[in-house]
Design an enzyme around this catalytic site. Structure first.
Site, PDB file in Angstrom:
ATOM      1  N   LYS A  53       0.840  -1.091   0.116  1.00  0.00           N
ATOM      2  CA  LYS A  53       0.016   0.107  -0.038  1.00  0.00           C
ATOM      3  C   LYS A  53       0.845   1.381  -0.070  1.00  0.00           C
ATOM      4  CE  LYS A  53      -4.383  -1.353   0.556  1.00  0.00           C
ATOM      5  NZ  LYS A  53      -4.535  -2.744   1.012  1.00  0.00           N
ATOM      6  N   SER A  82      -9.195   0.093   6.342  1.00  0.00           N
ATOM      7  CA  SER A  82      -9.015  -0.758   7.735  1.00  0.00           C
ATOM      8  C   SER A  82      -7.762  -0.823   8.253  1.00  0.00           C
ATOM      9  CB  SER A  82      -9.862  -2.084   7.707  1.00  0.00           C
ATOM     10  OG  SER A  82      -9.061  -2.641   6.360  1.00  0.00           O
ATOM     11  N   ASN A  84      -3.973  -1.032   6.195  1.00  0.00           N
ATOM     12  CA  ASN A  84      -2.611  -1.021   5.639  1.00  0.00           C
ATOM     13  C   ASN A  84      -2.687   0.506   4.741  1.00  0.00           C
ATOM     14  OD1 ASN A  84      -1.392  -2.935   6.608  1.00  0.00           O
ATOM     15  ND2 ASN A  84      -1.830  -4.224   5.230  1.00  0.00           N
ATOM     16  N   ASP A 183       3.957 -17.913 -15.908  1.00  0.00           N
ATOM     17  CA  ASP A 183       2.797 -18.375 -16.547  1.00  0.00           C
ATOM     18  C   ASP A 183       1.862 -17.821 -15.821  1.00  0.00           C
ATOM     19  OD1 ASP A 183       4.101 -20.316 -18.518  1.00  0.00           O
ATOM     20  OD2 ASP A 183       4.654 -21.444 -16.885  1.00  0.00           O
ATOM     21  N   GLY A 191     -10.173  -4.369  -2.900  1.00  0.00           N
ATOM     22  CA  GLY A 191     -11.142  -3.754  -3.852  1.00  0.00           C
ATOM     23  C   GLY A 191     -10.469  -3.527  -5.268  1.00  0.00           C
ATOM     24  N   GLY A 192      -9.369  -4.429  -5.274  1.00  0.00           N
ATOM     25  CA  GLY A 192      -8.690  -4.713  -6.499  1.00  0.00           C
ATOM     26  C   GLY A 192      -7.687  -3.567  -7.240  1.00  0.00           C
ATOM     27  N   LEU A 194      -4.657  -3.549  -6.157  1.00  0.00           N
ATOM     28  CA  LEU A 194      -3.349  -4.320  -6.585  1.00  0.00           C
ATOM     29  C   LEU A 194      -3.350  -4.979  -7.845  1.00  0.00           C
ATOM     30  CD1 LEU A 194      -0.131  -5.248  -5.715  1.00  0.00           C
ATOM     31  CD2 LEU A 194      -1.377  -6.880  -4.297  1.00  0.00           C
ATOM     32  N   GLU A 215      -9.770 -14.334  -3.614  1.00  0.00           N
ATOM     33  CA  GLU A 215     -10.512 -13.623  -2.399  1.00  0.00           C
ATOM     34  C   GLU A 215     -11.006 -14.650  -1.352  1.00  0.00           C
ATOM     35  OE1 GLU A 215     -13.540 -10.998  -3.853  1.00  0.00           O
ATOM     36  OE2 GLU A 215     -14.480 -12.694  -5.067  1.00  0.00           O
ATOM     37  N   GLY A 219     -16.392 -13.477   1.160  1.00  0.00           N
ATOM     38  CA  GLY A 219     -16.723 -12.330   0.630  1.00  0.00           C
ATOM     39  C   GLY A 219     -16.239 -12.350  -0.872  1.00  0.00           C
ATOM     40  N   ASP A 221     -17.161 -11.037  -3.600  1.00  0.00           N
ATOM     41  CA  ASP A 221     -17.770 -10.137  -4.533  1.00  0.00           C
ATOM     42  C   ASP A 221     -17.284  -9.728  -5.759  1.00  0.00           C
ATOM     43  OD1 ASP A 221     -16.062  -8.824  -2.596  1.00  0.00           O
ATOM     44  OD2 ASP A 221     -16.153  -7.100  -4.001  1.00  0.00           O
ATOM     45  N   SER A 318       1.108  -9.897   0.015  1.00  0.00           N
ATOM     46  CA  SER A 318       0.750  -8.233  -0.059  1.00  0.00           C
ATOM     47  C   SER A 318       1.115  -7.728   1.286  1.00  0.00           C
ATOM     48  CB  SER A 318      -0.818  -8.163  -0.312  1.00  0.00           C
ATOM     49  OG  SER A 318      -1.421  -9.215   0.724  1.00  0.00           O
TER      50      SER A 318
HETATM   51  C1  LIG Z   1      -5.144  -3.793   0.858  1.00  0.00           C
HETATM   52  C2  LIG Z   1      -4.610  -4.905   1.053  1.00  0.00           C
HETATM   53  C3  LIG Z   1      -4.996  -6.029   0.206  1.00  0.00           C
HETATM   54  C4  LIG Z   1      -6.152  -5.871  -0.849  1.00  0.00           C
HETATM   55  O1  LIG Z   1      -5.725  -4.862  -1.931  1.00  0.00           O
HETATM   56  P1  LIG Z   1      -6.667  -4.554  -3.063  1.00  0.00           P
HETATM   57  O2  LIG Z   1      -5.945  -3.222  -3.687  1.00  0.00           O
HETATM   58  O3  LIG Z   1      -7.893  -3.465  -2.202  1.00  0.00           O
HETATM   59  O4  LIG Z   1      -7.308  -5.320  -3.718  1.00  0.00           O
HETATM   60  C5  LIG Z   1      -4.602  -7.175   0.379  1.00  0.00           C
HETATM   61  N1  LIG Z   1      -3.647  -7.416   1.298  1.00  0.00           N
HETATM   62  C6  LIG Z   1      -3.127  -6.480   2.203  1.00  0.00           C
HETATM   63  C7  LIG Z   1      -2.192  -7.037   3.085  1.00  0.00           C
HETATM   64  C8  LIG Z   1      -3.551  -5.409   1.913  1.00  0.00           C
HETATM   65  O5  LIG Z   1      -3.190  -4.362   2.721  1.00  0.00           O
END
Ligand SMILES: *Cc1c(COP(=O)(O)O)cnc(C)c1O
Length: 335
Positions: A53, A82, A84, A183, A191-192, A194, A215, A219, A221, A318
Site C-alpha cells: 500500500k 481498515s 494498511n 505463466d 477492492g482490486g 493491486l 479472495e 466475501g 464479491d 501483499s
Molecule cells: C489492501 C490490501 C489487500 C487488498 O488490496 P486491494 O488493492 O484492495 O485489492 C490485500 N492484502 C493486504 C495486506 C492489503 O493491505
C-alpha cells in the site's frame, strides 16, 4: 473514467525509485515439490510500513503535490481504511510534509491503528457494521479546510492503482532478468487496486501471463462481479483477511479486471491459516492473513490439478502486518 495506463505505472516507478523498497523474490524447494510447479514469491511484506500500500499511497500524494488542489498546494490528505492504506497515507503524508486524517473502523487491527498514529495520522473511528464509510468521509470532509485537501481512496484511484502496479513491473522484470517467464501470477483481491495495477504491468510486459485473483470465500464479491459483468455489492464479510473485507470493487478496478483477469477463485480462512503456518515455519516470514491469499489460491488450484506441472507460478505476498499475539493465536489453532 480516468483509467490508469501502463505509462502511469512506469511514471510511478520513477516516483517510487529510491523511496519504496525493491522487494525480494523468494523461492522454496519444499513448496515446489509439494505442488509440482515452480513458485516465485514477491515479498511485499518487506515493503515500507509492511505492505504494498505504500506504493499507491506515496504515488498518489506525490501526484497532488505536483498538481495544485483547488488552486492551492496540497496540505491535507483524507482517506478511509481498515489498516494498511491508513498506514501508507499517514507515512507518505508525513514524508511529504502534509497532514493526514484517516477514518478507521473501530475493529481495525490494533497494530495497524498504533502504526497509523505513530506515522502522524489523525484517526477518526466509525462502526463499519453500522455506518457506510462514504457517509462518514463526507461528514469529516466538511470539517477540513476545503482548499488544499484531497481525498485518496484505498483502491479506486488512477495513481493508487499505478503505484500498486509497480509491484507487477518489478516482479516481471526481475523474473525476466533471470530468464523466467511467469505463466501465472496469483494475487489477493480486496477492492482490486493491486491486481489491477499488476494487470497493467503484465499486459505490457508479459501478455501471456495469466492473472488469477484470490479472495476470501466469505466475501466473493469480485468473483460474482466478473461473472455477472457488473459491480456486485455485499455485506462486510466476516473473515480473518482484514485487508480484503471490502464490500465491492471500484469502477476503475472493475473495468481493468474485467478485461485482464483470467479468473477469480476463493479460499477459506482455514486455508489462509495454513498459508501463514507455511510462510512462518518453512519460509521464515511473518505474513498477515490477507497476505496469504495468493499462496492459498495457488495451492488450491495446483492440488486440484488445474495448473500444468512445471508451470512458473508467481505469488504476491501483499503484507505482513499482524500483532504477534493474534498471529500466535491463529497459527496455534489445532489442525
Ligand atoms: C489492501 C490490501 C489487500 C487488498 O488490496 P486491494 O488493492 O484492495 O485489492 C490485500 N492484502 C493486504 C495486506 C492489503 O493491505
Amino acid at each position: 473514467m480516468d483509467l490508469p495506463t501502463y505509462q502511469d505505472v512506469v511514471d510511478a516507478s520513477m516516483v517510487l525509485d529510491s523511496v519504496a523498497h525493491h522487494t525480494p523474490i523468494q523461492t522454496s524447494r519444499i513448496l515446489d515439490h509439494e505442488l509440482g510447479v515452480r513458485v516465485y514469491v514477491k515479498c511485499e511484506n518487506f515493503q515500507r510500513m509492511g505492505a504494498f500500500k505504500f506504493r499507491g499511497g506515496y504515488n498518489a500524494i506525490s501526484h497532488y503535490r505536483k498538481h495544485a488542489v483547488d488552486g492551492v498546494g496540497l496540505n491535507h490528505v483524507l482517506t478511509y481504511s481498515s489498516g494498511n492504506h491508513a498506514q501508507a497515507i499517514a507515512l507518505a503524508s508525513s514524508m511529504h510534509g502534509v497532514k493526514s486524517t484517516i477514518i478507521m473502523p473501530t475493529d481495525a487491527p490494533i497494530l495497524k491503528i498504533r502504526a497509523t498514529e505513530s506515522y502522524g495520522g489523525n484517526i477518526v473511528y466509525y462502526d463499519r457494521y453500522r455506518e457506510g464509510r462514504d457517509e462518514v468521509a463526507e461528514r469529516v470532509r466538511m470539517t477540513l479546510p476545503p482548499a488544499g485537501t484531497v481525498f485518496i481512496p484505498p483502491y479506486d484511484h488512477r495513481h493508487v492503482i499505478a503505484g500498486q502496479g509497480t509491484v507487477g513491473k518489478e516482479f516481471i522484470e526481475d523474473m525476466q532478468s533471470a530468464s523466467v517467464a511467469l505463466d501465472y501470477i496469483f494475487v489477493c483481491v480486496g477492492g482490486g487496486g493491486l491486481i489491477s495495477g499488476i494487470c497493467l504491468a503484465a499486459h505490457a510486459l508479459s501478455p501471456s501471463t495469466k492473472i488469477i485473483g484470490v479472495e476470501p470465500e466469505a466475501g466473493n464479491d469480485a468473483q460474482q462481479s466478473l461473472e455477472r459483468g457488473r459491480v456486485v455489492r455485499i455485506e462486510t464479510p466476516i473473515t480473518i483477511a482484514d485487508g480484503a473485507q471490502t464490500q465491492h470493487l471500484g469502477e476503475l478496478t472493475f473495468a481493468i479486471m474485467s478485461e485482464h483477469v483470467t479468473r477469480i477463485i476463493t479460499v477459506t480462512d482455514e486455508e489462509l491459516v495454513d498459508g501463514m503456518r507455511f510462510f512462518g515455519e518453512t519460509m521464515k516470514m511473518v505474513v498477515e492473513p490477507t497476505g496469504c491469499l495468493g499462496l492459498a489460491g495457488l495451492r488450491k488450484m495446483a492440488k486440484g490439478g488445474e495448473i500444468p506441472k512445471g508451470s512458473n507460478c508467481g505469488v504476491v505476498i501483499s503484507g505482513g502486518n499482524i500483532d504477534l499475539k493474534r498471529y500466535c493465536h491463529l497459527i496455534s489453532q489445532s489442525k
